[in-house]
Design a protein around this motif. Structure first.
Motif, PDB file in Angstrom:
ATOM      1  N   ILE A 104     -39.575  34.513  51.670  1.00  0.00           N
ATOM      2  CA  ILE A 104     -38.331  35.241  51.955  1.00  0.00           C
ATOM      3  C   ILE A 104     -37.346  34.247  52.537  1.00  0.00           C
ATOM      4  N   ILE A 105     -36.154  34.218  51.940  1.00  0.00           N
ATOM      5  CA  ILE A 105     -35.085  33.315  52.386  1.00  0.00           C
ATOM      6  C   ILE A 105     -33.871  34.146  52.792  1.00  0.00           C
ATOM      7  N   GLU A 106     -33.306  33.798  53.952  1.00  0.00           N
ATOM      8  CA  GLU A 106     -32.074  34.452  54.402  1.00  0.00           C
ATOM      9  C   GLU A 106     -30.892  33.615  53.928  1.00  0.00           C
ATOM     10  N   ALA A 125     -42.358  24.153  51.991  1.00  0.00           N
ATOM     11  CA  ALA A 125     -41.385  24.719  52.925  1.00  0.00           C
ATOM     12  C   ALA A 125     -42.101  25.266  54.147  1.00  0.00           C
ATOM     13  N   THR A 126     -41.407  25.291  55.276  1.00  0.00           N
ATOM     14  CA  THR A 126     -41.951  25.866  56.499  1.00  0.00           C
ATOM     15  C   THR A 126     -41.014  26.950  57.007  1.00  0.00           C
ATOM     16  N   LYS A 127     -41.558  27.883  57.758  1.00  0.00           N
ATOM     17  CA  LYS A 127     -40.738  28.942  58.349  1.00  0.00           C
ATOM     18  C   LYS A 127     -39.675  28.307  59.237  1.00  0.00           C
ATOM     19  N   ALA A 155     -36.224  26.807  45.178  1.00  0.00           N
ATOM     20  CA  ALA A 155     -35.407  27.848  45.796  1.00  0.00           C
ATOM     21  C   ALA A 155     -34.226  28.167  44.881  1.00  0.00           C
ATOM     22  N   PRO A 156     -34.064  29.420  44.556  1.00  0.00           N
ATOM     23  CA  PRO A 156     -32.931  29.794  43.708  1.00  0.00           C
ATOM     24  C   PRO A 156     -31.602  29.821  44.467  1.00  0.00           C
ATOM     25  N   ILE A 157     -31.683  29.823  45.807  1.00  0.00           N
ATOM     26  CA  ILE A 157     -30.482  29.852  46.652  1.00  0.00           C
ATOM     27  C   ILE A 157     -30.709  28.981  47.888  1.00  0.00           C
ATOM     28  N   ALA A 158     -29.619  28.561  48.506  1.00  0.00           N
ATOM     29  CA  ALA A 158     -29.712  27.822  49.768  1.00  0.00           C
ATOM     30  C   ALA A 158     -29.796  28.829  50.902  1.00  0.00           C
ATOM     31  N   GLY A 159     -30.567  28.490  51.924  1.00  0.00           N
ATOM     32  CA  GLY A 159     -30.678  29.387  53.074  1.00  0.00           C
ATOM     33  C   GLY A 159     -31.791  28.961  53.998  1.00  0.00           C
ATOM     34  N   LYS A 160     -32.193  29.880  54.879  1.00  0.00           N
ATOM     35  CA  LYS A 160     -33.227  29.624  55.877  1.00  0.00           C
ATOM     36  C   LYS A 160     -34.500  30.373  55.476  1.00  0.00           C
ATOM     37  N   VAL A 161     -35.626  29.667  55.504  1.00  0.00           N
ATOM     38  CA  VAL A 161     -36.911  30.286  55.171  1.00  0.00           C
ATOM     39  C   VAL A 161     -37.328  31.177  56.340  1.00  0.00           C
ATOM     40  N   LEU A 162     -37.448  32.483  56.069  1.00  0.00           N
ATOM     41  CA  LEU A 162     -37.869  33.417  57.103  1.00  0.00           C
ATOM     42  C   LEU A 162     -39.378  33.606  57.102  1.00  0.00           C
TER      43      LEU A 162
END
Length: 65
Positions: free
Chosen positions: A26-28, A49-51, A1-8
């Motif tokens: 897609i990551i939010e 990763a999981t949604k 992941a290039p950024i931290a966030g939530k997997v949408l």
């Protein structure tokens, strides 16, 4: 992941062939949806990763073989 966030969303499945530049997830982050693109050509071997999961910078999302 290039950024931290939530997997949408995860846009690929195990066994799929992906091309460099193809959107795989897609990551939010900070209220923005960020398309994560494959850095390599290859076949999806494993999806780590999981949604809905929270991911950190540099976490492995998808393994290509």
């Amino acid at each position: 992941a290039p950024i931290a966030g939530k997997v949408l969303d995860i846009k690929v499945n195990v066994g799929d062939q992906v091309n460099k530049g193809q959107t795989v997830a897609i990551i939010e982050a900070m209220k923005l949806e960020n398309e994560i693109q494959s850095q390599f050509d290859g076949k999806v071997v494993e999806i780590k990763a999981t949604k809905g999961a929270q991911v950190n910078n540099k976490d492995v999302l998808i393994v290509l073989g």
